[in-house]
Scaffold this active site. Structure first.
Site, PDB file in Angstrom:
ATOM      1  N   ASP A   1       0.893  -1.056  -0.023  1.00 24.55           N
ATOM      2  CA  ASP A   1      -0.287  -0.065   0.204  1.00 24.55           C
ATOM      3  C   ASP A   1       0.665   1.127   0.035  1.00 24.55           C
ATOM      4  O   ASP A   1       2.321   1.091   0.287  1.00 24.55           O
ATOM      5  CB  ASP A   1      -0.886  -0.263   1.126  1.00 24.55           C
TER       6      ASP A   1
HETATM    7  N1  URA Z   1      -1.419  -6.146   3.613  1.00 24.64           N
HETATM    8  C1  URA Z   1      -1.881  -4.665   3.987  1.00 24.64           C
HETATM    9  O1  URA Z   1      -2.819  -4.147   4.041  1.00 24.64           O
HETATM   10  N2  URA Z   1      -1.150  -4.052   2.919  1.00 24.64           N
HETATM   11  C2  URA Z   1       0.137  -3.920   2.988  1.00 24.64           C
HETATM   12  O2  URA Z   1       0.521  -3.004   1.758  1.00 24.64           O
HETATM   13  C3  URA Z   1       0.357  -5.489   2.605  1.00 24.64           C
HETATM   14  C4  URA Z   1      -0.229  -6.360   3.457  1.00 24.64           C
END
Ligand code: URA
Length: 238
Positions: free
Chosen positions: A101
């Site tokens: 993310d």
């Molecule tokens: N899980 C998440 O919620 N975000 C990420 O970036 C990776 C795994």
């Protein structure tokens, strides 16, 4: 001979699904002839042109990147935000292996090896990813059991492979949890915590398979060694 969509995806041009779409739309030619049949097989020695671009076979490149928070891990962003590929100097067109993310930091692999990418992101190959999640409260230690026995995400039971509370500070109302998962569902870790009533304040990926961030600062990267690439292939093909 291999299916055309596989050759295009393995070349790193795009995903297999996107390649199928392009073939069906008549955007792909093999040795000068437009091909629209998804069953068509070809050879890497054939001249394959996708949307006017001739498939070239560049050297394979594998990068281990310490992604900072605040950049996107796609190759381009519709909002014009900085992307991971903006931070890497290369002649090749590299793609991230899965995604982190915008506000998640940590280990992200990038490569133009579409075959390895597909193997590593396929949930059946169970490549483990380890995260450190900071939770904005003191959690109930029962979360270890709950996350390990599974919560429902996208209608399916989703289990953590390992969960460990590294620090539980009741005075400051903070918890640090180490969690290992092997799938890569959208926002998976955050949603797993949400399902059990907690909010992930920050998230960092510390490990991908046997690889970690040792020796790198945020924003830095290094190339994988040939041996590391071989091990990744062998883990994924197990
Ligand atoms: N899980 C998440 O919620 N975000 C990420 O970036 C990776 C795994």
């Amino acid at each position: 001979m291999e299916r055309l969509q596989k050759i295009i995806a393995n070349n790193g041009y795009c995903s297999r699904r996107k390649a199928e779409e392009l073939i069906e739309k008549g955007k792909v030619s093999v040795n000068g002839e437009i091909v629209t049949n998804l069953g068509t097989k070809a050879n890497v020695s054939d001249t394959i042109i996708v949307e006017g671009n001739k498939l070239e076979y560049p050297n394979k490149e594998y990068i281990l990147f310490y992604k900072p928070r605040g950049i996107v891990s796609t190759t381009n962003d519709e909002k014009g935000r900085k992307t991971v590929v903006d931070l890497i100097e290369t002649e090749n067109r590299l793609y991230p292996v899965g995604r982190l993310d915008y506000d998640t930091s940590g280990l992200l692999l990038l490569t133009n090896d579409g075959e390895l990418t597909n193997l590593l992101i396929h949930p059946k190959n169970e490549i483990q990813k380890q995260y450190i999640a900071k939770i904005d409260t003191a959690v109930n230690p029962q979360i270890v059991k709950k996350l390990s026995s599974g919560v429902i995400i996208d209608g399916k039971k989703t289990k953590a492979d390992r969960v460990k509370i590294k620090k539980l500070d009741r005075r400051k109302n903070k918890t640090i949890v180490e969690i290992v998962i092997h799938e890569g569902k959208y926002h998976q870790v955050k949603r797993m915590f949400e399902e059990i009533g907690y909010n992930v304040e920050s998230l960092k990926r510390e490990r991908f398979a046997f690889l970690d961030l040792k020796g790198l600062n945020s924003g830095e990267y290094r190339h994988l060694t040939t041996k590391e690439v071989k091990i990744l292939y062998s883990l994924a093909k197990k």
